[in-house]
Design a protein around this motif. Structure first.
Motif, mmCIF file in Angstrom:
data_model
loop_
_atom_site.group_PDB
_atom_site.id
_atom_site.type_symbol
_atom_site.label_atom_id
_atom_site.label_comp_id
_atom_site.label_asym_id
_atom_site.label_seq_id
_atom_site.Cartn_x
_atom_site.Cartn_y
_atom_site.Cartn_z
ATOM 1 N N GLU A 1 -3.798 -1.323 -37.360
ATOM 2 C CA GLU A 1 -3.961 -0.198 -38.257
ATOM 3 C C GLU A 1 -5.263 -0.342 -39.018
ATOM 4 O OE1 GLU A 1 -0.734 1.211 -40.749
ATOM 5 O OE2 GLU A 1 0.632 -0.030 -39.575
ATOM 6 N N SER A 2 -5.771 0.796 -39.495
ATOM 7 C CA SER A 2 -6.993 0.749 -40.293
ATOM 8 C C SER A 2 -6.669 0.175 -41.668
ATOM 9 C CB SER A 2 -7.580 2.149 -40.429
ATOM 10 O OG SER A 2 -6.774 2.937 -41.290
ATOM 11 N N GLU A 3 -7.708 -0.312 -42.335
ATOM 12 C CA GLU A 3 -7.512 -0.897 -43.663
ATOM 13 C C GLU A 3 -7.007 0.158 -44.646
ATOM 14 O OE1 GLU A 3 -10.048 -3.321 -47.016
ATOM 15 O OE2 GLU A 3 -10.663 -3.471 -44.918
ATOM 16 N N GLU A 4 -7.505 1.392 -44.515
ATOM 17 C CA GLU A 4 -7.062 2.452 -45.426
ATOM 18 C C GLU A 4 -5.584 2.762 -45.224
ATOM 19 O OE1 GLU A 4 -9.957 4.585 -43.652
ATOM 20 O OE2 GLU A 4 -11.513 3.708 -44.906
ATOM 21 N N ALA A 5 -5.159 2.815 -43.979
ATOM 22 C CA ALA A 5 -3.749 3.086 -43.694
ATOM 23 C C ALA A 5 -2.876 1.947 -44.220
ATOM 24 C CB ALA A 5 -3.536 3.270 -42.199
ATOM 25 N N MET A 6 -3.354 0.717 -44.069
ATOM 26 C CA MET A 6 -2.610 -0.440 -44.568
ATOM 27 C C MET A 6 -2.523 -0.377 -46.085
ATOM 28 S SD MET A 6 -1.011 -3.235 -43.684
ATOM 29 C CE MET A 6 -1.605 -3.912 -42.172
ATOM 30 N N ASP A 7 -3.634 -0.072 -46.735
ATOM 31 C CA ASP A 7 -3.632 0.047 -48.199
ATOM 32 C C ASP A 7 -2.660 1.137 -48.654
ATOM 33 O OD1 ASP A 7 -5.410 -1.999 -48.723
ATOM 34 O OD2 ASP A 7 -7.171 -0.685 -48.858
ATOM 35 N N GLU A 8 -2.659 2.256 -47.977
ATOM 36 C CA GLU A 8 -1.764 3.357 -48.343
ATOM 37 C C GLU A 8 -0.300 2.949 -48.173
ATOM 38 O OE1 GLU A 8 -0.856 6.961 -49.951
ATOM 39 O OE2 GLU A 8 -2.853 6.096 -49.772
ATOM 40 N N ALA A 9 0.000 2.248 -47.080
ATOM 41 C CA ALA A 9 1.376 1.793 -46.845
ATOM 42 C C ALA A 9 1.805 0.804 -47.928
ATOM 43 C CB ALA A 9 1.489 1.151 -45.464
ATOM 44 N N ILE A 10 0.923 -0.125 -48.268
ATOM 45 C CA ILE A 10 1.249 -1.114 -49.306
ATOM 46 C C ILE A 10 1.448 -0.419 -50.650
ATOM 47 C CG2 ILE A 10 0.321 -3.059 -50.638
ATOM 48 C CD1 ILE A 10 -0.955 -4.054 -47.989
ATOM 49 N N LYS A 11 0.591 0.541 -50.959
ATOM 50 C CA LYS A 11 0.723 1.284 -52.222
ATOM 51 C C LYS A 11 2.060 2.019 -52.273
ATOM 52 C CE LYS A 11 -1.462 4.885 -54.982
ATOM 53 N NZ LYS A 11 -2.550 5.865 -55.030
ATOM 54 N N ASN A 12 2.458 2.649 -51.162
ATOM 55 C CA ASN A 12 3.739 3.366 -51.119
ATOM 56 C C ASN A 12 4.916 2.413 -51.290
ATOM 57 O OD1 ASN A 12 2.544 5.883 -50.805
ATOM 58 N ND2 ASN A 12 2.564 5.759 -48.586
ATOM 59 N N ILE A 13 4.820 1.248 -50.677
ATOM 60 C CA ILE A 13 5.887 0.250 -50.833
ATOM 61 C C ILE A 13 5.946 -0.198 -52.289
ATOM 62 C CG2 ILE A 13 6.603 -2.112 -50.248
ATOM 63 C CD1 ILE A 13 5.345 -1.575 -47.431
ATOM 64 N N PHE A 14 4.784 -0.471 -52.874
ATOM 65 C CA PHE A 14 4.730 -0.917 -54.272
ATOM 66 C C PHE A 14 5.355 0.129 -55.197
ATOM 67 C CE2 PHE A 14 2.735 -1.242 -58.439
ATOM 68 C CZ PHE A 14 2.924 -2.583 -58.728
ATOM 69 N N MET A 15 4.987 1.388 -54.992
ATOM 70 C CA MET A 15 5.523 2.450 -55.853
ATOM 71 C C MET A 15 7.035 2.577 -55.679
ATOM 72 S SD MET A 15 2.285 5.171 -55.651
ATOM 73 C CE MET A 15 3.332 6.479 -55.225
ATOM 74 N N PHE A 16 7.513 2.359 -54.467
ATOM 75 C CA PHE A 16 8.953 2.413 -54.211
ATOM 76 C C PHE A 16 9.660 1.263 -54.925
ATOM 77 C CE2 PHE A 16 12.682 1.270 -51.660
ATOM 78 C CZ PHE A 16 13.350 2.486 -51.616
ATOM 79 N N ILE A 17 9.048 0.093 -54.902
ATOM 80 C CA ILE A 17 9.645 -1.098 -55.513
ATOM 81 C C ILE A 17 9.565 -1.035 -57.041
ATOM 82 C CG2 ILE A 17 9.355 -3.595 -55.783
ATOM 83 C CD1 ILE A 17 8.536 -3.697 -52.843
ATOM 84 N N ASP A 18 8.462 -0.507 -57.567
ATOM 85 C CA ASP A 18 8.238 -0.455 -59.024
ATOM 86 C C ASP A 18 9.100 0.668 -59.615
ATOM 87 O OD1 ASP A 18 7.259 -0.775 -61.581
ATOM 88 O OD2 ASP A 18 5.336 0.202 -61.145
ATOM 89 N N GLU A 19 10.395 0.390 -59.706
ATOM 90 C CA GLU A 19 11.359 1.397 -60.126
ATOM 91 C C GLU A 19 11.096 1.944 -61.525
ATOM 92 O OE1 GLU A 19 15.614 0.610 -60.114
ATOM 93 O OE2 GLU A 19 15.575 1.052 -57.995
ATOM 94 N N ASP A 20 10.621 1.102 -62.415
ATOM 95 C CA ASP A 20 10.394 1.564 -63.787
ATOM 96 C C ASP A 20 8.984 2.137 -63.980
ATOM 97 O OD1 ASP A 20 8.812 -0.709 -63.777
ATOM 98 O OD2 ASP A 20 9.912 -1.739 -65.372
ATOM 99 N N ALA A 21 8.210 2.221 -62.888
ATOM 100 C CA ALA A 21 6.859 2.786 -62.893
ATOM 101 C C ALA A 21 5.961 2.129 -63.947
ATOM 102 C CB ALA A 21 6.911 4.302 -63.087
ATOM 103 N N SER A 22 6.151 0.821 -64.128
ATOM 104 C CA SER A 22 5.362 0.088 -65.131
ATOM 105 C C SER A 22 3.999 -0.326 -64.604
ATOM 106 C CB SER A 22 6.127 -1.162 -65.578
ATOM 107 O OG SER A 22 6.251 -2.073 -64.500
ATOM 108 N N GLY A 23 3.795 -0.232 -63.295
ATOM 109 C CA GLY A 23 2.529 -0.659 -62.703
ATOM 110 C C GLY A 23 2.519 -2.121 -62.304
ATOM 111 N N SER A 24 3.664 -2.799 -62.482
ATOM 112 C CA SER A 24 3.789 -4.182 -62.034
ATOM 113 C C SER A 24 5.240 -4.415 -61.630
ATOM 114 C CB SER A 24 3.365 -5.162 -63.127
ATOM 115 O OG SER A 24 4.204 -5.031 -64.253
ATOM 116 N N VAL A 25 5.431 -5.398 -60.737
ATOM 117 C CA VAL A 25 6.788 -5.693 -60.256
ATOM 118 C C VAL A 25 7.096 -7.166 -60.478
ATOM 119 C CG1 VAL A 25 6.858 -3.847 -58.537
ATOM 120 C CG2 VAL A 25 5.994 -6.078 -57.877
ATOM 121 N N ASP A 26 8.363 -7.427 -60.744
ATOM 122 C CA ASP A 26 8.806 -8.814 -60.876
ATOM 123 C C ASP A 26 9.698 -9.151 -59.686
ATOM 124 O OD1 ASP A 26 11.284 -7.641 -61.354
ATOM 125 O OD2 ASP A 26 11.232 -8.024 -63.514
#
Length: 154
Positions: free
Chosen positions: A1-26
């Motif tokens: 995959e391209s780096e941009e597509a990988m970055d987008e996928a990681i960002k989507n996963i992060f946003m899904f995981i960051d349930e409280d939308a704090s910008g960080s995950v524990d």
């Protein structure tokens, strides 16, 4: 995959995981988020808070409070993807060597089988010849062996 597509996928996963939308995950958010995604596989993502802290602190991937920002989460995921690729390449190479060894053994077995079939075929052919000779001898018995002429007395 391209780096941009990988970055987008990681960002989507992060946003899904960051349930409280704090910008960080524990650790808890990561565990719960991956479980919701259906990727909670015992032994692969089944880590404790201590394990999470060691990874985060060892790799310097934290925001100073033991949480991962999007940037740190991205770095962690990319490291994990690279490790996965290295592991897969190693397994593939190992599998290739194993396949080569198996193919060598199979070729040897085929040669043995072919030789065995040749021997069996030869044995069957010789048995057939013996049977025909026996039939021939029974059909056409040999005349009795000629007796040597009597000896004359001197």
């Amino acid at each position: 995959e391209s780096e941009e597509a990988m970055d987008e996928a990681i960002k989507n996963i992060f946003m899904f995981i960051d349930e409280d939308a704090s910008g960080s995950v524990d650790c808890g958010e990561m565990r719960e988020g991956f479980a919701r995604m259906g990727t909670w596989v015992k032994g692969s993502l089944n880590f404790t808070q201590d394990h999470f802290d060691r990874i985060v602190m060892r790799d310097g991937l934290h925001d100073g409070h033991g949480k991962l920002s999007l940037q740190h989460f991205r770095e962690l995921m990319l490291r994990q993807f690279r490790q996965y690729e290295i592991t897969q390449a190693t397994l593939s190479a190992s599998q290739g060597r194993l396949d080569e060894q198996i193919n060598t053994v199979l070729r040897s077995l085929k040669e043995v089988l072919a030789a065995t079939r040749s021997v069996q075929s030869l044995e069957a052919h010789l048995a057939d010849i013996d049977a025909r000779v026996t039939e021939y001898e029974q059909a056409f018995p040999s005349p009795p062996a000629a007796q040597p002429p009597p000896r004359r007395a001197p």
